[in-house]
Design an enzyme around this catalytic site. Structure first.
Site, PDB file in Angstrom:
ATOM      1  N   LYS A  52     -12.145  -4.654   2.748  1.00  0.00           N
ATOM      2  CA  LYS A  52     -11.528  -3.830   3.787  1.00  0.00           C
ATOM      3  C   LYS A  52     -12.459  -2.659   4.054  1.00  0.00           C
ATOM      4  CE  LYS A  52      -7.308  -1.310   4.913  1.00  0.00           C
ATOM      5  NZ  LYS A  52      -6.009  -0.854   4.383  1.00  0.00           N
TER       6      LYS A  52
ATOM      7  N   CYS B 231      -3.728   6.282   0.510  1.00  0.00           N
ATOM      8  CA  CYS B 231      -3.277   4.984   0.002  1.00  0.00           C
ATOM      9  C   CYS B 231      -2.945   5.018  -1.485  1.00  0.00           C
ATOM     10  CB  CYS B 231      -4.336   3.921   0.293  1.00  0.00           C
ATOM     11  SG  CYS B 231      -4.676   3.757   2.054  1.00  0.00           S
TER      12      CYS B 231
ATOM     13  N   CYS C 126       0.061   4.213   1.776  1.00  0.00           N
ATOM     14  CA  CYS C 126      -0.166   5.185   2.857  1.00  0.00           C
ATOM     15  C   CYS C 126       1.021   5.313   3.806  1.00  0.00           C
ATOM     16  CB  CYS C 126      -1.448   4.858   3.617  1.00  0.00           C
ATOM     17  SG  CYS C 126      -1.575   3.162   4.163  1.00  0.00           S
TER      18      CYS C 126
ATOM     19  N   GLU D 181     -16.773  -7.400  -4.335  1.00  0.00           N
ATOM     20  CA  GLU D 181     -15.324  -7.135  -4.279  1.00  0.00           C
ATOM     21  C   GLU D 181     -14.540  -8.449  -4.253  1.00  0.00           C
ATOM     22  OE1 GLU D 181     -13.302  -4.609  -4.287  1.00  0.00           O
ATOM     23  OE2 GLU D 181     -14.388  -2.792  -3.753  1.00  0.00           O
TER      24      GLU D 181
ATOM     25  N   ARG E 266     -10.631   7.816   4.447  1.00  0.00           N
ATOM     26  CA  ARG E 266     -10.462   6.811   3.400  1.00  0.00           C
ATOM     27  C   ARG E 266     -11.784   6.230   2.928  1.00  0.00           C
ATOM     28  NH1 ARG E 266      -5.276   4.683   6.652  1.00  0.00           N
ATOM     29  NH2 ARG E 266      -3.772   6.085   5.686  1.00  0.00           N
TER      30      ARG E 266
ATOM     31  N   LYS F 281     -11.187  -7.409   6.666  1.00  0.00           N
ATOM     32  CA  LYS F 281     -10.570  -6.539   7.661  1.00  0.00           C
ATOM     33  C   LYS F 281     -11.481  -5.365   7.965  1.00  0.00           C
ATOM     34  CE  LYS F 281      -6.440  -3.678   8.303  1.00  0.00           C
ATOM     35  NZ  LYS F 281      -5.176  -3.184   7.753  1.00  0.00           N
TER      36      LYS F 281
ATOM     37  N   CYS G 215       0.850  -1.177   0.000  1.00  0.00           N
ATOM     38  CA  CYS G 215       0.000   0.000   0.000  1.00  0.00           C
ATOM     39  C   CYS G 215       0.889   1.230   0.000  1.00  0.00           C
ATOM     40  CB  CYS G 215      -0.924   0.021   1.216  1.00  0.00           C
ATOM     41  SG  CYS G 215      -2.324   1.154   0.997  1.00  0.00           S
TER      42      CYS G 215
ATOM     43  N   SER H 133      -5.847  -3.149  14.932  1.00  0.00           N
ATOM     44  CA  SER H 133      -5.253  -2.498  16.107  1.00  0.00           C
ATOM     45  C   SER H 133      -6.277  -2.075  17.153  1.00  0.00           C
ATOM     46  CB  SER H 133      -4.435  -1.297  15.649  1.00  0.00           C
ATOM     47  OG  SER H 133      -5.249  -0.386  14.928  1.00  0.00           O
TER      48      SER H 133
ATOM     49  N   ARG I 147      -2.472   3.512  12.823  1.00  0.00           N
ATOM     50  CA  ARG I 147      -1.935   4.693  12.128  1.00  0.00           C
ATOM     51  C   ARG I 147      -0.823   5.337  12.937  1.00  0.00           C
ATOM     52  NH1 ARG I 147      -7.729   6.415   9.464  1.00  0.00           N
ATOM     53  NH2 ARG I 147      -7.828   4.528   8.198  1.00  0.00           N
TER      54      ARG I 147
ATOM     55  N   TYR J 140      -2.377  -8.930  16.435  1.00  0.00           N
ATOM     56  CA  TYR J 140      -1.281  -8.468  17.290  1.00  0.00           C
ATOM     57  C   TYR J 140      -1.141  -9.356  18.521  1.00  0.00           C
ATOM     58  CZ  TYR J 140      -1.770  -4.652  14.104  1.00  0.00           C
ATOM     59  OH  TYR J 140      -1.838  -3.929  12.933  1.00  0.00           O
TER      60      TYR J 140
END
Ligand code: ZN
Length: 331
Positions: free
Chosen positions: A196, A131, A123, A234, A218, A249, A121, A275, A206, A314
């Site tokens: 997404k 992005c 970004c 998609e 976005r 996501k 990506c 996150s 971020r 994570y």
């Protein structure tokens, strides 16, 4: 089906061993992928404030984390880069000696049993934080495809096992597939972030990836949270363009999307527990409002139960360590 009192569901819940025997969904370290944030330098380990336990690291430190992931039997790692310089088109994204490219080479040498996935990506590499390439204040889809292909090729040249485009531009999978095939990387698979969603749960990321848009948001390219039929379009589009695996996501608020993608396509599905999902559990656990380990495992098994083959989280190292302890396995 027999009913009470001949059937008593509690019979099979009586002991831990009985519960384990009839458990329908399994979670193992092999299905977990740990996102890693890599930057230049040596000996760098910079904690991300809103994500306790997550750090930006230099390549040498990242290799230490990856060795641990390999010892724990984890499936792989997903790399994000933080470049030294950013510009309007994100040209550091296809620098063959950028942080991600150097990290891939180091990981393929040091941890050959880990699958190395790279996020593709713009970004992280653009000075405006969007992005893709901007035109009149909006991200220009077709101009962005060209730079995404360059970035993907650079990752493939470094030796990435899987290329994962996350930008949500139209046509990026076919553009990247064509670029890879044309350069002799016909065997490099694409994991497409097909569904997404524009989510409030990306905030802590971020900070970690230093990729907050300077203006606007976005929603012009990421999906509206309310749409599952559009998500399926998609997904079908990306499969037709050559995606080998599909990603949804975030994960937790979109379990129905994960389930439908799995059931309708049969393709390998990855779900990204993002996150904010991680930070919410960590923050509540820190205040002792919830049992952090228990809610962590519940969130991961929920994502698997919905149909995800791969869970990007994570929590990967923490969960793998916990599973190793409870099963008495090494690690
Ligand atoms: Zn992006």
């Amino acid at each position: 089906m027999p009913s009470f009192p001949s059937y008593r569901p509690r019979r099979l819940r009586r002991t831990d061993s009985l519960r384990r025997l009839v458990r329908e969904t399994q979670l193992g370290a092999a299905q977990l992928v740990q996102p890693l944030f890599v930057r230049s330098g040596r000996g760098v380990r910079q904690p991300v404030g809103s994500m306790p336990g997550v750090c930006q690291t230099s390549v040498d430190e990242m290799v230490r984390d990856a060795r641990q992931a390999e010892r724990l039997g984890m499936g792989g790692v997903l790399l994000f880069g933080i470049p030294d310089v950013k510009d309007a088109v994100g040209s550091s994204g296809w620098d063959d000696h950028g942080p991600v490219q150097e990290a891939v080479r180091a990981l393929k040498r040091e941890t050959p049993n880990l699958v190395v996935i790279t996020d593709v990506c713009m970004c992280e590499y653009t000075d405006h934080g969007h992005c893709g390439v901007l035109k009149d204040g909006d991200v220009d889809n077709d101009a962005t495809l060209e730079v995404l292909a360059k970035e993907a090729l650079s990752h493939a040249r470094a030796g990435a096992d899987v290329i994962a485009p996350s930008d949500m531009m139209d046509g990026r999978v076919s553009t990247i597939r064509e670029a890879l095939d044309g350069a002799g990387f016909a065997n490099t698979p694409i994991l497409s972030y097909a569904a997404k969603f524009a989510s409030g749960c990306y905030g802590p990321f971020r900070e970690a990836a230093e990729s907050t848009p300077q203006q606007g948001d976005r929603r012009g390219y990421q999906m509206d949270s309310a749409n599952i039929e559009e998500a399926m379009r998609e997904v079908r589009m990306d499969i037709e363009e050559g995606a080998d695996m599909i990603m949804v996501k975030p994960a937790g608020p979109y379990l129905d999307v994960i389930q439908r993608v799995k059931q309708e396509t049969g393709y390998p599905v990855a779900a990204y527990q993002v996150s904010g999902e991680y930070a919410m559990i960590k923050a509540a656990a820190e205040r002792r409002w919830i049992d952090g380990e228990r809610v962590m495992m519940e969130s991961l098994i929920g994502i698997r139960r919905a149909g995800a083959d791969i869970v990007i989280t994570y929590f990967a190292a923490e969960a793998a360590r916990l599973m190793a302890q409870t099963t008495g396995a090494a690690g």
